[in-house]
Design a protein around this motif. Structure first.
Motif, mmCIF file in Angstrom:
data_model
loop_
_atom_site.group_PDB
_atom_site.id
_atom_site.type_symbol
_atom_site.label_atom_id
_atom_site.label_comp_id
_atom_site.label_asym_id
_atom_site.label_seq_id
_atom_site.Cartn_x
_atom_site.Cartn_y
_atom_site.Cartn_z
ATOM 1 N N ALA B 161 0.818 -1.220 0.000
ATOM 2 C CA ALA B 161 0.000 0.000 0.000
ATOM 3 C C ALA B 161 0.852 1.271 0.000
ATOM 4 O O ALA B 161 0.451 2.297 -0.550
ATOM 5 C CB ALA B 161 -0.932 0.025 1.209
ATOM 6 N N GLY B 162 2.011 1.210 0.641
ATOM 7 C CA GLY B 162 2.943 2.337 0.569
ATOM 8 C C GLY B 162 2.656 3.485 1.525
ATOM 9 O O GLY B 162 3.552 4.247 1.845
ATOM 10 N N ARG B 163 1.413 3.632 1.945
ATOM 11 C CA ARG B 163 1.062 4.713 2.868
ATOM 12 C C ARG B 163 0.073 4.169 3.883
ATOM 13 O O ARG B 163 -0.800 3.364 3.553
ATOM 14 C CB ARG B 163 0.390 5.885 2.153
ATOM 15 N N LYS B 295 -6.236 8.366 -4.752
ATOM 16 C CA LYS B 295 -6.109 6.925 -5.050
ATOM 17 C C LYS B 295 -5.518 6.712 -6.432
ATOM 18 O O LYS B 295 -4.708 5.812 -6.642
ATOM 19 C CB LYS B 295 -7.478 6.259 -4.941
ATOM 20 N N ALA B 296 -5.938 7.542 -7.404
ATOM 21 C CA ALA B 296 -5.460 7.375 -8.779
ATOM 22 C C ALA B 296 -3.973 7.684 -8.902
ATOM 23 O O ALA B 296 -3.274 7.064 -9.698
ATOM 24 C CB ALA B 296 -6.265 8.265 -9.722
ATOM 25 N N CYS B 297 -3.482 8.650 -8.109
ATOM 26 C CA CYS B 297 -2.068 9.031 -8.183
ATOM 27 C C CYS B 297 -1.257 8.090 -7.303
ATOM 28 O O CYS B 297 -1.074 8.323 -6.104
ATOM 29 C CB CYS B 297 -1.878 10.479 -7.745
ATOM 30 N N LYS B 298 -0.759 7.018 -7.913
ATOM 31 C CA LYS B 298 -0.057 5.985 -7.147
ATOM 32 C C LYS B 298 1.193 6.538 -6.476
ATOM 33 O O LYS B 298 1.945 7.303 -7.086
ATOM 34 C CB LYS B 298 0.321 4.823 -8.067
ATOM 35 N N ILE B 493 -0.569 8.443 -12.117
ATOM 36 C CA ILE B 493 -1.783 7.814 -12.639
ATOM 37 C C ILE B 493 -1.392 6.733 -13.652
ATOM 38 O O ILE B 493 -0.501 6.935 -14.470
ATOM 39 C CB ILE B 493 -2.713 8.881 -13.268
ATOM 40 N N ILE B 494 -2.043 5.568 -13.535
ATOM 41 C CA ILE B 494 -1.829 4.484 -14.501
ATOM 42 C C ILE B 494 -3.039 4.449 -15.432
ATOM 43 O O ILE B 494 -4.189 4.451 -14.990
ATOM 44 C CB ILE B 494 -1.640 3.131 -13.794
ATOM 45 N N LEU B 495 -2.760 4.432 -16.734
ATOM 46 C CA LEU B 495 -3.805 4.423 -17.753
ATOM 47 C C LEU B 495 -3.511 3.329 -18.767
ATOM 48 O O LEU B 495 -2.361 2.936 -18.952
ATOM 49 C CB LEU B 495 -3.825 5.763 -18.500
#
Lengths: 591, 591
Positions: B161-163, B295-298, B493-495
């Motif tokens: 999760a990282g955070r 959430k989108a900005c990993k 962001i992953i797209l």
């Protein structure tokens, strides 16, 4: 100059206190919310000194700010006194947020005849207590305010308009009936000019006869315009289905719409209209001005008129570009603008400039909507760029083009050739694009930027705006920009294609042609596709182009375009001019 | 099969009459309005037979229609009975307009737990009389409806999760305080999973633990979830700042927000929440779910997790692509999908597919979201295209890729090579783009289409969707499409990057990699620029590429990408596999 504006600002604050207001919004607008306004509506310029065509001032008790967009930020800084005004970028720091932050809980006045309902709502959404005023406080203190214009409205003949007003009114009425609306209020003078096939001269650069109209679902029309502006020939031209009343009759006419469903453009019409209609008991339906899209989609006669107007304009522009080759060291920005206007004025059907000529040498070219004045005028020097963005009104069409040239005699620096060539790549990307019907301008804008983006560069304006048919040089509803409305491009719409690049303090580049949306014939297509027909005919300065940055297809487009310019404009020129044009249009591929 | 659906439709009409309704809207939705729903929420499939992941049915007294988007139009036609249902394209003929036209003046029921407020409003705007129901009429007649899932929610450790959840809750609470909101209702299980660092298995393909949450401006959080789903380890992991209540406590908790300003996502949350809050006397502020963008900005750990997951996924995909070379004549669409899943299941951290594998040979590849079933399954034959769009959930990341291969042994026809190469040009255009910070996906979408547009072709789906971090394979708020929201692309962001081309009845092409938004280092840049890092590692079928349609830059990109695939995936493969990969990744420029 600044002390005049200090005392005007002080007078306004006194007047605001008298009206129990904590602040006031001063927009650059008349009652039609148009781009060009008559002298009596130049309240923002009178108050602040800023003469750009887009801006707003927020005056509070202890502080005040003026906002404008990227085109005018340098001009705003030059024309306004920092001791009186904070100067702000209108998209980076929107006025509603600024006002909310600086005037929490304060009563902020606005003139409902000078703000659209959507505009007012943005301030309310930000938490500003917005108070409509009955009497504009600027008008109370502006003692030598000019009178409103009373120039005559004139018939616009069918040989240019292409369709009768009856036909247009029936089309608009059918749209109202389809949407179950009983009437529409028309406040945009361009819509009135198109709908009634009339033109006037009430504002600079655009042949408007200022007035208001109500179109009914049975195609009858009420026109509100001072009787002095309507000579007998125009009254006859309007016909019996158009009733004419003076401006003071307007509130009564709105009141008679009680109980009706009335269409009002919430973005384009002053809030006053919806306020009045609601107070009278009408149902206000917020929807775009029903003339906007049919007006934008030029008919066949208007399209041919645009081609003819551009062919004549090209003669003047080519003469000017040739003349420019000897300008460095002898001419100024103002004399160059005057020379181009002189060439244009010789052409048939010429009626004046379509907007103030942008004539910027060197660093002045970086001011995106630079307007040369005696104060800013400077000599055109050797070995610099010169940018000219100008256009004309002809009876059969409106033109607008930008060329950026190198004054020489030395070769231009590699950096400038790189930037010009990247701007040209963007221009060609738009000019050669095929796209499916249904595409909107926001989807196309970045094609004009990609070659600049590749090296981390960009420009702070849209790529293309709509252009009218002997009407406004900026018209909706379609544009090519990141803020374009979700209205698809459609056959007959005329747009500009004008990417640019600007180095503040050094130089500016912009390359602009007008283009016409046309059906694309593609053998493999399974749905309708569109493409652009380029209308503008004038060479791009070959000295500023680095062919090694262009693809074979891009060179092919440029050479074919130049060959067309030479073939179509050359025969209209004198022999020595024709020779010059032929050299200016020589193919890159032959180098 | 169809007679079952006829009797269900008849039963529903009887139930509607009992509830005094003239019609009812059956959406493919659960109370979280998510893409994948538990079996007890599959009302649309139960009623109509249509199993696509997006659709809506409108049932009126005498007529009924099912709507879906371009991905599913063929599937909709195959799965539903035309005697019972009109089948419609959801964007070409939007359900609100259809309903208004076919049910003027009628009372149309909807379940407020299954429709967002914005969704309901679109019907009201079209003139439909929308009536919220207290009891869903489908649930009254669906006698063998499955029970809701009760699988346990599990901690999602920091190593992935990282955070910490505390940090995330504080970030969300700070956003609420900034916007003067007292609390936010969170109904999206992906947001709850991210916010609380938990995962579950309540729905297929996505590790959700279904529940609701209220986040308060002091960073405290109420979680509404069945107690059976929360084992002691998970309760301990959630900590004291997260109170846990069962689902039936939710109405009471909403009522306790009386007098507060409560943020609700009007597009993403069921209308029921705002209805309840308003009835209780709370002020509802319509604004996006505050977890969406963070959430989108990993974060860095999630980005590295994505790279690791993609490197392992690549091993399975490369093995599969090699295996596919011998598949024609021996294997089927189903066996191919199973084989790829088998390869993936061998990889560390594998948790299952991230969506139903699209495994389409020949004409089945033209069904954009084809889901192979025993009924549609067919042999993979020689000399045709085979399209595989699939992905996996790994503990450290979610994958999604599409490859289109040629089964051989003959060379592919020129037409197919042309189309594949144009799709590849679009893919490369996105992969290599530099763009300024602030750019939105609607501005980029057309770059993926331009090479197809050039010959009058297009594809009827977006170019890219957001992808979660061991969460949903489709996540907001950013996408690359003509309907993208005005939310700028941002670092982390992953797209997906997935242009395609489809010839119904013949073949389909799609080429998809996932990409990660990264800062771009450009020496000349005067503002922050962004670019994409490609995460997916698998060769594109060189037989389907016509190099003469590619520019030198495009060939350079493809060769460098293939060299990277070979270098990064090769060492993880067996020697014979490695040799195959090295051939599959040979540079085009060497041909």
């Amino acid at each position: 100059m600044h002390s005049v504006h200090a005392s005007r600002l002080a007078d306004l604050r006194t007047e605001l206190a008298r009206q129990s207001l904590d602040g006031f919004l001063v927009s650059r607008a008349d009652e039609h919310l148009g781009e060009y306004v008559p002298a009596d509506a130049e309240r923002l310029a009178w108050l602040t000194g800023f003469t750009g065509s887009a801006g707003i001032a927020v005056v509070l008790r202890d502080t005040a700010a003026v906002f404008t967009d990227g085109r005018y930020v340098l001009q705003l800084a030059a024309q306004t006194d920092p001791a009186l005004w904070e100067r702000r970028h209108i998209t980076e720091e929107p006025p509603p947020a600024w006002t909310a932050e600086h005037a929490r809980g304060a009563r902020i006045g606005y003139d409902p005849l000078l703000f659209a309902e959507e505009g007012v709502q943005r301030y309310r959404d930000a938490g500003v207590d917005m108070v409509p005023v009955g009497e504009n406080p600027i008008d109370s203190i502006w003692t030598d305010r000019p009178p409103p214009p009373l120039d005559p409205a004139e018939p616009y003949p069918l040989v240019y308009a292409g369709r009768t007003s009856e036909e247009k009114r029936e089309e608009v009425a059918a749209a109202l009936r389809k949407d179950k609306q009983d009437a529409a209020v028309i406040t945009d003078p361009a819509s009135i000019a198109w709908l009634l096939n009339i033109r006037g001269s009430d504002v600079p650069f655009t042949p408007f006869a200022l007035g208001f109209a109500i179109v009914h679902a049975d195609a009858a029309c009420e026109l509100f315009m001072a009787p002095q502006k309507l000579p007998p020939a125009t009254r006859e031209w309007l016909g019996n289905a158009v009733s004419v009343q003076d401006r003071p009759a307007l509130p009564g006419a709105l009141a008679r719409l009680a109980g009706k469903r009335v269409r009002v453009d919430a973005a384009g019409s002053p809030a006053w209209f919806a306020d009045r209609l609601r107070a009278a008991g009408a149902t206000v339906v917020a929807a775009p001005d029903p003339c906007l899209l049919p007006k934008a989609c030029k008919n066949e006669v208007e399209r041919q008129g645009a081609r003819n107007a551009h062919a004549r304009d090209a003669v003047a522009v080519c003469r000017f570009l040739r003349w420019m080759e000897g300008a460095a060291g002898h001419e100024t920005e103002m004399s160059a603008a005057a020379k181009l206007n002189e060439f244009r004025a010789r052409e048939e059907n010429f009626r004046g400039e379509s907007f103030p000529c942008i004539s910027g040498a060197g660093e002045d070219g970086a001011i995106i909507h630079y307007r040369v004045t005696p104060e800013t005028n400077r000599a055109i020097r050797a070995n610099e760029t010169y940018l000219n963005d100008s256009g004309a009104q002809y009876l059969d069409g409106t033109t607008d083009l930008t060329r950026t040239v190198w004054t020489g005699p030395a070769d231009p620096p590699a950096e400038i050739r790189d930037r010009v060539t990247r701007v040209l790549k963007g221009h060609i990307a738009i000019a050669t694009l095929l796209f499916p019907q249904g595409t909107t301008g926001i989807q196309l804008d970045a094609f004009a930027r990609a070659a600049l983006w590749r090296v981390g560069l960009d420009y702070d304006h849209g790529t293309g705006h709509g252009v009218g048919a002997y009407l406004s040089v900026h018209e909706g509803p379609v544009s090519i920009s990141r803020t374009a409305k979700p209205v698809p491009l459609a056959v007959g719409i005329i747009l500009s294609n004008e990417p640019g690049y600007y180095e503040p303090g050094r130089y500016g580049v912009r390359l602009e042609n007008l283009v016409l949306v046309q059906p694309a014939e593609v053998g493999t297509a399974k749905k309708p596709f569109l493409q652009f027909e380029t209308l503008t005919l004038a060479p791009f300065d070959r000295r500023l182009i680095n062919p090694s940055l262009l693809t074979a297809e891009e060179i092919g487009w440029l050479d074919a375009y130049h060959a067309r310019v030479s073939a179509e404009v050359g025969p209209r020129l004198e022999p020595d001019e024709r020779e010059w044009l032929s050299r200016a249009c020589a193919p890159l591929s032959a180098d």
